[in-house]
Scaffold this active site. Sequence first.
Site, PDB file in Angstrom:
ATOM      1  N   GLN A 137       0.843  -1.208   0.000  1.00 36.31           N
ATOM      2  CA  GLN A 137       0.000   0.000   0.000  1.00 36.31           C
ATOM      3  C   GLN A 137       0.875   1.254   0.000  1.00 36.31           C
ATOM      4  OE1 GLN A 137      -3.659   0.069   2.493  1.00 36.31           O
ATOM      5  NE2 GLN A 137      -2.756   1.856   3.448  1.00 36.31           N
ATOM      6  N   GLU A 424       0.848   0.527  10.233  1.00 38.96           N
ATOM      7  CA  GLU A 424      -0.604   0.325  10.376  1.00 38.96           C
ATOM      8  C   GLU A 424      -1.283   1.599  10.862  1.00 38.96           C
ATOM      9  OE1 GLU A 424      -1.089  -2.733   8.962  1.00 38.96           O
ATOM     10  OE2 GLU A 424      -2.964  -1.632   8.760  1.00 38.96           O
TER      11      GLU A 424
HETATM   12  C1  LIG Z   1      -2.718 -13.910  13.221  1.00 38.03           C
HETATM   13  C2  LIG Z   1      -1.400 -13.273  13.049  1.00 38.03           C
HETATM   14  C3  LIG Z   1      -1.456 -11.818  13.216  1.00 38.03           C
HETATM   15  C4  LIG Z   1      -0.113 -11.238  13.127  1.00 38.03           C
HETATM   16  C5  LIG Z   1      -0.161  -9.779  12.968  1.00 38.03           C
HETATM   17  C6  LIG Z   1       0.013  -9.402  11.539  1.00 38.03           C
HETATM   18  C7  LIG Z   1       0.596  -8.066  11.369  1.00 38.03           C
HETATM   19  C8  LIG Z   1       2.046  -8.142  11.407  1.00 38.03           C
HETATM   20  C9  LIG Z   1       2.537  -7.144  12.277  1.00 38.03           C
HETATM   21  C10 LIG Z   1       3.328  -6.220  11.903  1.00 38.03           C
HETATM   22  C11 LIG Z   1       3.861  -6.066  10.558  1.00 38.03           C
HETATM   23  C12 LIG Z   1       3.738  -4.661  10.126  1.00 38.03           C
HETATM   24  C13 LIG Z   1       2.511  -4.457   9.318  1.00 38.03           C
HETATM   25  C14 LIG Z   1       2.423  -3.041   8.860  1.00 38.03           C
HETATM   26  C15 LIG Z   1       1.577  -2.961   7.658  1.00 38.03           C
HETATM   27  C16 LIG Z   1       1.236  -1.555   7.251  1.00 38.03           C
HETATM   28  O1  LIG Z   1       1.695  -0.603   7.793  1.00 38.03           O
HETATM   29  S1  LIG Z   1       0.138  -1.457   5.978  1.00 38.03           S
HETATM   30  C17 LIG Z   1      -0.135   0.226   5.696  1.00 38.03           C
HETATM   31  C18 LIG Z   1      -0.999   0.835   6.750  1.00 38.03           C
HETATM   32  N1  LIG Z   1      -1.323   2.170   6.389  1.00 38.03           N
HETATM   33  C19 LIG Z   1      -2.088   2.924   7.127  1.00 38.03           C
HETATM   34  O2  LIG Z   1      -2.533   2.518   8.182  1.00 38.03           O
HETATM   35  C20 LIG Z   1      -2.440   4.263   6.581  1.00 38.03           C
HETATM   36  C21 LIG Z   1      -3.082   5.174   7.574  1.00 38.03           C
HETATM   37  N2  LIG Z   1      -4.089   5.961   6.938  1.00 38.03           N
HETATM   38  C22 LIG Z   1      -5.435   5.638   7.008  1.00 38.03           C
HETATM   39  O3  LIG Z   1      -5.830   4.700   7.652  1.00 38.03           O
HETATM   40  C23 LIG Z   1      -6.433   6.412   6.285  1.00 38.03           C
HETATM   41  O4  LIG Z   1      -6.174   6.678   5.016  1.00 38.03           O
HETATM   42  C24 LIG Z   1      -6.943   7.660   7.003  1.00 38.03           C
HETATM   43  C25 LIG Z   1      -7.919   7.116   8.010  1.00 38.03           C
HETATM   44  C26 LIG Z   1      -5.893   8.477   7.711  1.00 38.03           C
HETATM   45  C27 LIG Z   1      -7.625   8.454   5.895  1.00 38.03           C
HETATM   46  O5  LIG Z   1      -8.009   9.708   6.211  1.00 38.03           O
HETATM   47  P1  LIG Z   1      -9.020  10.467   5.229  1.00 38.03           P
HETATM   48  O6  LIG Z   1      -8.354  10.722   3.939  1.00 38.03           O
HETATM   49  O7  LIG Z   1      -9.556  11.584   5.983  1.00 38.03           O
HETATM   50  O8  LIG Z   1     -10.102   9.370   5.061  1.00 38.03           O
HETATM   51  P2  LIG Z   1     -10.943   8.921   3.840  1.00 38.03           P
HETATM   52  O9  LIG Z   1     -10.137   7.980   3.082  1.00 38.03           O
HETATM   53  O10 LIG Z   1     -11.477  10.150   3.150  1.00 38.03           O
HETATM   54  O11 LIG Z   1     -12.136   8.243   4.596  1.00 38.03           O
HETATM   55  C28 LIG Z   1     -12.950   9.021   5.384  1.00 38.03           C
HETATM   56  C29 LIG Z   1     -14.064   8.180   6.005  1.00 38.03           C
HETATM   57  O12 LIG Z   1     -13.667   6.814   6.119  1.00 38.03           O
HETATM   58  C30 LIG Z   1     -13.623   6.449   7.485  1.00 38.03           C
HETATM   59  N3  LIG Z   1     -12.499   5.511   7.653  1.00 38.03           N
HETATM   60  C31 LIG Z   1     -11.202   5.766   7.512  1.00 38.03           C
HETATM   61  N4  LIG Z   1     -10.492   4.634   7.730  1.00 38.03           N
HETATM   62  C32 LIG Z   1     -11.398   3.659   7.986  1.00 38.03           C
HETATM   63  C33 LIG Z   1     -11.265   2.275   8.306  1.00 38.03           C
HETATM   64  N5  LIG Z   1     -10.053   1.688   8.407  1.00 38.03           N
HETATM   65  N6  LIG Z   1     -12.373   1.582   8.497  1.00 38.03           N
HETATM   66  C34 LIG Z   1     -13.602   2.162   8.443  1.00 38.03           C
HETATM   67  N7  LIG Z   1     -13.781   3.481   8.156  1.00 38.03           N
HETATM   68  C35 LIG Z   1     -12.682   4.208   7.938  1.00 38.03           C
HETATM   69  C36 LIG Z   1     -13.415   7.733   8.216  1.00 38.03           C
HETATM   70  O13 LIG Z   1     -13.845   7.638   9.539  1.00 38.03           O
HETATM   71  C37 LIG Z   1     -14.283   8.658   7.406  1.00 38.03           C
HETATM   72  O14 LIG Z   1     -15.613   8.385   7.735  1.00 38.03           O
HETATM   73  P3  LIG Z   1     -16.696   9.562   7.679  1.00 38.03           P
HETATM   74  O15 LIG Z   1     -16.703  10.071   6.292  1.00 38.03           O
HETATM   75  O16 LIG Z   1     -17.964   8.893   8.088  1.00 38.03           O
HETATM   76  O17 LIG Z   1     -16.243  10.583   8.672  1.00 38.03           O
HETATM   77  C1  FAD Z   2       8.545  -1.405  10.052  1.00 33.54           C
HETATM   78  C2  FAD Z   2       7.490  -0.924   9.110  1.00 33.54           C
HETATM   79  C3  FAD Z   2       6.761  -1.872   8.396  1.00 33.54           C
HETATM   80  C4  FAD Z   2       5.806  -1.447   7.465  1.00 33.54           C
HETATM   81  N1  FAD Z   2       5.140  -2.380   6.729  1.00 33.54           N
HETATM   82  C5  FAD Z   2       4.291  -1.968   5.755  1.00 33.54           C
HETATM   83  C6  FAD Z   2       3.638  -2.920   4.910  1.00 33.54           C
HETATM   84  O1  FAD Z   2       3.792  -4.129   5.070  1.00 33.54           O
HETATM   85  N2  FAD Z   2       2.845  -2.472   3.925  1.00 33.54           N
HETATM   86  C7  FAD Z   2       2.620  -1.137   3.727  1.00 33.54           C
HETATM   87  O2  FAD Z   2       1.882  -0.795   2.804  1.00 33.54           O
HETATM   88  N3  FAD Z   2       3.207  -0.214   4.521  1.00 33.54           N
HETATM   89  C8  FAD Z   2       4.028  -0.595   5.512  1.00 33.54           C
HETATM   90  N4  FAD Z   2       4.638   0.339   6.326  1.00 33.54           N
HETATM   91  C9  FAD Z   2       4.377   1.749   6.108  1.00 33.54           C
HETATM   92  C10 FAD Z   2       3.541   2.383   7.201  1.00 33.54           C
HETATM   93  O3  FAD Z   2       2.224   1.922   7.162  1.00 33.54           O
HETATM   94  C11 FAD Z   2       3.593   3.903   7.079  1.00 33.54           C
HETATM   95  O4  FAD Z   2       4.925   4.297   7.301  1.00 33.54           O
HETATM   96  C12 FAD Z   2       2.658   4.533   8.068  1.00 33.54           C
HETATM   97  O5  FAD Z   2       1.318   4.352   7.677  1.00 33.54           O
HETATM   98  C13 FAD Z   2       2.942   6.037   8.280  1.00 33.54           C
HETATM   99  O6  FAD Z   2       2.866   6.718   7.100  1.00 33.54           O
HETATM  100  P1  FAD Z   2       4.034   7.707   6.613  1.00 33.54           P
HETATM  101  O7  FAD Z   2       5.297   6.942   6.628  1.00 33.54           O
HETATM  102  O8  FAD Z   2       3.535   8.285   5.351  1.00 33.54           O
HETATM  103  O9  FAD Z   2       4.101   8.814   7.707  1.00 33.54           O
HETATM  104  P2  FAD Z   2       3.765  10.346   7.517  1.00 33.54           P
HETATM  105  O10 FAD Z   2       2.298  10.501   7.333  1.00 33.54           O
HETATM  106  O11 FAD Z   2       4.632  10.966   6.499  1.00 33.54           O
HETATM  107  O12 FAD Z   2       4.152  10.867   8.957  1.00 33.54           O
HETATM  108  C14 FAD Z   2       5.226  11.774   9.226  1.00 33.54           C
HETATM  109  C15 FAD Z   2       4.799  12.701  10.371  1.00 33.54           C
HETATM  110  O13 FAD Z   2       3.744  13.541   9.925  1.00 33.54           O
HETATM  111  C16 FAD Z   2       2.660  13.497  10.846  1.00 33.54           C
HETATM  112  N5  FAD Z   2       1.391  13.641  10.103  1.00 33.54           N
HETATM  113  C17 FAD Z   2       1.073  13.087   8.904  1.00 33.54           C
HETATM  114  N6  FAD Z   2      -0.179  13.440   8.551  1.00 33.54           N
HETATM  115  C18 FAD Z   2      -0.672  14.199   9.539  1.00 33.54           C
HETATM  116  C19 FAD Z   2      -1.919  14.848   9.763  1.00 33.54           C
HETATM  117  N7  FAD Z   2      -2.930  14.747   8.903  1.00 33.54           N
HETATM  118  N8  FAD Z   2      -2.075  15.567  10.890  1.00 33.54           N
HETATM  119  C20 FAD Z   2      -1.079  15.641  11.792  1.00 33.54           C
HETATM  120  N9  FAD Z   2       0.128  15.046  11.637  1.00 33.54           N
HETATM  121  C21 FAD Z   2       0.329  14.320  10.531  1.00 33.54           C
HETATM  122  C22 FAD Z   2       2.774  12.154  11.531  1.00 33.54           C
HETATM  123  O14 FAD Z   2       2.174  12.184  12.822  1.00 33.54           O
HETATM  124  C23 FAD Z   2       4.279  11.955  11.596  1.00 33.54           C
HETATM  125  O15 FAD Z   2       4.746  12.596  12.759  1.00 33.54           O
HETATM  126  C24 FAD Z   2       5.572  -0.066   7.274  1.00 33.54           C
HETATM  127  C25 FAD Z   2       6.298   0.875   8.030  1.00 33.54           C
HETATM  128  C26 FAD Z   2       7.243   0.451   8.928  1.00 33.54           C
HETATM  129  C27 FAD Z   2       8.019   1.472   9.701  1.00 33.54           C
END
Ligand SMILES: CCCCCCCC/C=C\CCCCCC(=O)SCCNC(=O)CCNC(=O)[C@H](O)C(C)(C)COP(=O)(O)OP(=O)(O)OC[C@H]1O[C@@H](n2cnc3c(N)ncnc32)[C@H](O)[C@@H]1OP(=O)(O)O
Ligand code: FAD
Length: 664
Positions: A137, A424
Amino acid sequence: MEGVDYLADERKKAEFDVNEMKIVWAGSRHNFELSDRISKLVANDPGFSKEGRTMLPRKELFKNTLRKATYAWKRIIELRLSEEEAAKLRHFVDEPAFTDLHWGMFIPAIKGQGTDEQQKKWLPLAYKMQIIGCYAQTELGHGSNVQGLETTATFDPQTDEFVIHSPTLTSSKWWPGGLGKVSTHAVVYARLITNGKDYGINGFIVQLRSLEDHKPLPGVTVGDIGLKFGNGAYNTMDNGVLRFDHVRIPRDQMLMRVSQVTREGKYVQSDVPRQLLYGTMVYVRQTIVSDASNALSRAVCIATRYSAVRRQFGSQNGGQEIQVIDYKTQQNRLFPLLASAYAFRFVGEWLKWLYTDVTQRLQANDFSTLPEAHACTAGLKSLTTTATADGIEECRKLCGGHGYLCSSGLPELFAVYVPACTYEGDNTVLLLQVARFLMKTVSQLGSGKKPVGTIAYMGRIEHLMQCRSDVKQAKDWLKPSAVVEAFEARAARMSVACAQNLSKFDNPEEGFAELAADLAEAAVAHCQLIVVSKFIEKLQQDIPGEGVKQQLEVLCGIYYLFLLHKHQGDFLGTGYITSKQASLANDQLRALYSQLRPNAISLVDAFNYTDHFLDSILGRYDGNVYPKLYEAAWKDPLNQSDIADGFHEYIRPLLKQQLRTARL
Ligand SMILES: CCCCCCCC/C=C\CCCCCC(=O)SCCNC(=O)CCNC(=O)[C@H](O)C(C)(C)COP(=O)(O)OP(=O)(O)OC[C@H]1O[C@@H](n2cnc3c(N)ncnc32)[C@H](O)[C@@H]1OP(=O)(O)O
Ligand SMILES: Cc1cc2nc3c(=O)[nH]c(=O)nc-3n(C[C@H](O)[C@H](O)[C@H](O)COP(=O)(O)OP(=O)(O)OC[C@H]3O[C@@H](n4cnc5c(N)ncnc54)[C@H](O)[C@@H]3O)c2cc1C
């Protein structure tokens, strides 16, 4: 001395049934027996040894992880382990690997966003590991802002295919675990374009590498993003970079549960909300909350055992010095973390229930609880991972100098855990999602829509805005009703104050941006209320075992009173308590530390961790710390010879020069 239990006296002090507490900690007798059996299986198998892991250079470290992950799979097949047992085995192997993402994200993404036919086609391959997948993603330019992703998936009606393309440098996928060197497939999130129109982000299953020779397929550029924080630690994982140059995939590899593209290229939005596209994140955030208690309890177990072994100062008449665990300052830093580990355990259990409930509702096309599930998973993920990362570091400091040694287990635990605050969903970004949910709830008060679930307290807003604490003496702070009202009044008042300030702005988005720091604090208050309430609800259940419930009551009291003390400003500032009542809370907190002290070692024994899993000399079950630290030092590669490599090149000439200078 081998075989001696240096913590035996501590264990004798326990005032509760430790075996029963082990079951409470595990969640059920079944879970306890499962964890106990699998953790011992892993600990007794030399194939899963952790020896020397932190000393390996990256390439060897990574290869060693590949070996372990493959060996784990071999054992899973040989022993015919169930899915539940297999997940436990991977957990106790305790080494971040591509399999975490394959099982933890790739498969759930297909399950959550794929149609029945797509699941039928892809899941059997994934379950047998005939394909290995990751979750692609995040990009170089965007992570938090999912809608800002730039990778495109353009439908070509001529060939009935999507063309996946990375149009800019910043559109390169960046971070996905398992992508760099292992995955054959990925669920790739890209902008769906058909008939010249951009329909936003959707998931696509894309093959990246040949299943024969593992070479990247034509048009695919893929590799590892480089060394990460800490020795060993998360460097066992191949977080990757990925670019597409007009890579074609069949139309049916678009995950089509939420929306579809027809053979003619028509975009069709089904009646499920678009937010389901984010469903995998909701699932993983929920697992991360459960996992927080694992990581924190490990650190606390190490710091508690070591604090009972370690003695400094206070020897009288030639007697022993004081155990550092008896210092009130040590207790004030350590015991709230022990209490937090238990608190996170119980809130994790509850969140799992909430997630199961929302999943069942979604299957029946009831989407009403999705916003609450999103707010709870986002908020609790943020709260528990922040507290756990900070808590692990505090445990390291609680172990003094020896905590800084890798053999304490704490530096690696911290390095592996700390990215949980970012992945996440960045923790601040997630708190702001909770704040949006709170502001929406406040704005709807009085509209006839009754707040339910974790936000139900807002339905009593008039009372919560004007009530005052009736605590008169320290022990009044042990009454659950007094505590819940305090946390509810604080959360409600902070939310209402934010809403009132927001209403002063003509443009609500501008107001939200300006007040973001206050909003994040209101979100924290709301999430802490959830954790406190769920702990208190847990205590209302029937809990068997002599003294078990009493110990949990002590832990619960420490958890909320410590929060109350730490965030005194909120409680005083919102006018719910007086400074006298704050001081009584602190008196009660100190009294609870004294009650917990004799049980501390047994409360960490209840985690039932093997020495293999803890991987810490300071946290050894038998407390035999000093001889083992001494022994371990000699295993360092630097000690393989008395004369250091480099002596002749660097040290000797230096000494000679000093000799000459001295003669001058
Ligand atoms: C069994 C074994 C288990 C083992 C565990 C497995 C895992 C392994 C562990 C660790 C490995 C590491 C894994 C890491 C993987 C990753 O990092 S993957 C990438 C993850 N990325 C993110 O999390 C990105 C973060 N950003 C967001 O979630 C969203 O984009 C946002 C919420 C910040 C978006 O903001 P915005 O642009 O304002 O939202 P919109 O897209 O416009 O949506 C707005 C409406 O949607 C609602 N909403 C947002 N997110 C969700 C959701 N997840 N579910 C349901 N609804 C959601 C939001 O509330 C808004 O609703 P309203 O319009 O009604 O207000
Ligand atoms: C170890 C590791 C494993 C990962 N694994 C995966 C994976 O498997 N798959 C995948 O897709 N991704 C993965 N990621 C990516 C991860 O999900 C993103 O790094 C994470 O979602 C944060 O996004 P960013 O890096 O864009 O941070 P940014 O959004 O650039 O954050 C930078 C700073 O800006 C601030 N900021 C950003 N937006 C706002 C806002 N709206 N208001 C206030 N402050 C804000 C944050 O708080 C932070 O301090 C991984 C990351 C790490 C470190």
